[in-house]
Design an enzyme around this catalytic site. Structure first.
Site, mmCIF file in Angstrom:
data_model
loop_
_atom_site.group_PDB
_atom_site.id
_atom_site.type_symbol
_atom_site.label_atom_id
_atom_site.label_comp_id
_atom_site.label_asym_id
_atom_site.label_seq_id
_atom_site.Cartn_x
_atom_site.Cartn_y
_atom_site.Cartn_z
ATOM 1 N N ASN A 9 0.879 -1.176 0.000
ATOM 2 C CA ASN A 9 0.000 0.000 0.000
ATOM 3 C C ASN A 9 0.911 1.220 0.000
ATOM 4 O OD1 ASN A 9 -1.818 2.033 0.477
ATOM 5 N ND2 ASN A 9 -2.387 1.359 2.540
ATOM 6 N N TRP A 10 1.052 1.829 -1.169
ATOM 7 C CA TRP A 10 2.001 2.949 -1.283
ATOM 8 C C TRP A 10 1.485 4.213 -0.596
ATOM 9 C CZ3 TRP A 10 4.170 3.008 -7.034
ATOM 10 C CH2 TRP A 10 4.860 1.801 -7.267
ATOM 11 N N LYS A 11 0.192 4.260 -0.293
ATOM 12 C CA LYS A 11 -0.429 5.461 0.298
ATOM 13 C C LYS A 11 -0.145 6.684 -0.584
ATOM 14 C CE LYS A 11 -0.318 3.250 4.772
ATOM 15 N NZ LYS A 11 -0.267 3.375 6.222
ATOM 16 N N HIS A 96 -9.533 1.179 4.356
ATOM 17 C CA HIS A 96 -8.314 1.382 5.150
ATOM 18 C C HIS A 96 -8.643 2.314 6.305
ATOM 19 C CE1 HIS A 96 -4.285 2.507 6.359
ATOM 20 N NE2 HIS A 96 -3.881 1.392 5.750
ATOM 21 N N GLU A 98 -7.148 4.712 7.512
ATOM 22 C CA GLU A 98 -6.926 6.142 7.233
ATOM 23 C C GLU A 98 -8.131 6.729 6.494
ATOM 24 O OE1 GLU A 98 -3.116 5.563 5.386
ATOM 25 O OE2 GLU A 98 -2.305 4.974 7.331
ATOM 26 N N GLU A 167 -5.887 -4.899 10.091
ATOM 27 C CA GLU A 167 -4.842 -3.921 10.404
ATOM 28 C C GLU A 167 -5.206 -3.214 11.704
ATOM 29 O OE1 GLU A 167 -2.667 -2.629 6.560
ATOM 30 O OE2 GLU A 167 -4.334 -1.268 6.905
ATOM 31 N N GLY A 173 1.909 2.754 11.222
ATOM 32 C CA GLY A 173 2.791 3.916 11.254
ATOM 33 C C GLY A 173 3.330 4.226 12.635
ATOM 34 N N SER A 213 2.882 -2.077 10.417
ATOM 35 C CA SER A 213 4.309 -2.169 10.745
ATOM 36 C C SER A 213 4.889 -3.557 10.468
ATOM 37 C CB SER A 213 4.570 -1.726 12.187
ATOM 38 O OG SER A 213 4.156 -0.385 12.353
ATOM 39 N N GLY A 234 2.754 -1.226 4.448
ATOM 40 C CA GLY A 234 2.818 0.221 4.247
ATOM 41 C C GLY A 234 4.230 0.658 3.884
ATOM 42 N N GLY A 235 4.923 1.296 4.830
ATOM 43 C CA GLY A 235 6.242 1.889 4.568
ATOM 44 C C GLY A 235 7.232 0.947 3.904
HETATM 45 C C1 3PY Z 1 0.771 0.058 7.266
HETATM 46 O O1 3PY Z 1 1.357 -0.996 7.504
HETATM 47 O O2 3PY Z 1 1.201 1.152 7.630
HETATM 48 C C2 3PY Z 1 -0.491 0.053 6.544
HETATM 49 O O3 3PY Z 1 -1.347 0.862 6.825
HETATM 50 C C3 3PY Z 1 -0.687 -0.889 5.415
HETATM 51 O O4 3PY Z 1 -1.906 -0.688 4.796
#
Ligand code: 3PY
Length: 250
Positions: A9-11, A96, A98, A167, A173, A213, A234-235
């Site tokens: 997930n590149w966000k 998600h 967010e 999640e 994050g 994470s 994510g990151g």
């Molecule tokens: C994360 O791991 O930061 C996520 O939100 C993946 O979607």
């Protein structure tokens, strides 16, 4: 039997040139050393049409991170499921945390998005998970059950196209990760909810990813759990080496 999947997930990261470069690098790395799981990259909308032609779709699936809850029309700034599908993308992340928190996406809005995604042949990666206060009050099971209402209105046939991603919001994050035991416990609970709704066979065939994470150093122990079928990353999805490190956990 269900698939093991690692989805990135590149966000809201990477401009178009950077996104294309990352997709190319991943394609090179993964065609040279084939993954033992399905791999998906979910990118910002503007990257989709450029990224889908440069990845080998037998190795890397492409998805969006969201789509509109309306089919088309006067909704300035929105991007429909049909538009996403027209880029060649096959997946879409929906729900998600967010999006739920910052864009006020409710169970009802998400239900519409899921239906539109499926109507346009996009497979939803549907996210659920509790916030810290809910975990501290031991309410995580009821929270995920309530969130699943957006997909539990589907027919069994449609639900079988959905990938679930658990999640915990407190692990997104923050550098905090659910322990493998916490992940297994709630993934098993989620699978039991799917079984109660659609039967054991559908439940056994549903991939349930862990997100929050997840990184190369903890992926193996998380994915070793019987009910954890991969990760939504994510990151660590923003660097080819880190993402590959997680894929290599399978
Ligand atoms: C994360 O791991 O930061 C996520 O939100 C993946 O979607």
């Amino acid at each position: 039997m269900r698939k093991n999947i690692v989805a990135g997930n590149w966000k809201m990261n990477k401009n178009l040139q950077e996104g294309i470069a990352l997709a190319k690098e991943l394609n090179e790395v993964l065609t040279a050393d084939k993954p033992n799981c399905d791999v998906i990259i979910c990118t910002p909308f503007i990257h989709l049409a450029s990224v889908t032609p440069i990845v080998d779709k037998n190795i890397i699936g492409v998805g969006a991170e969201n789509c509109a809850d309306k089919a088309s029309g006067a909704y300035t700034g929105e991007v429909s499921a049909e538009m996403v599908a027209s880029t060649g993308a096959q997946y879409v992340i929906l729900g998600h945390s967010e999006r739920r928190a910052y864009y006020h996406e409710t169970v009802e809005i998400l239900e519409e998005k899921v239906k539109l995604a499926l109507a346009n042949n996009l497979k939803p990666i549907f996210c659920i998970g509790e916030v810290l206060e809910e975990r501290e009050a031991n309410k995580q099971n009821e929270v995920v059950e309530a969130q699943l209402a957006s997909v539990f209105s589907l027919s069994a046939e449609d639900f079988s196209k959905v990938i679930l991603a658990y999640e915990p919001v407190w692990a997104i994050g923050t550098g905090k990760t659910a322990t493998p035991e916490q992940a297994q416990e709630i993934h098993a609970h989620i699978r039991s909810l799917v079984a109660a709704k659609y039967g054991q066979e559908v439940a056994d065939n549903t991939s349930i990813l862990y997100g929050g994470s997840c990184k190369p150093s903890n992926a193996k122990e998380l994915f070793a759990n019987p009910d954890v079928d991969g990760g939504l990353i994510g990151g660590a999805a923003l660097k080819a080496a880190d993402f590959k490190g997680i894929i290599d956990a399978f």
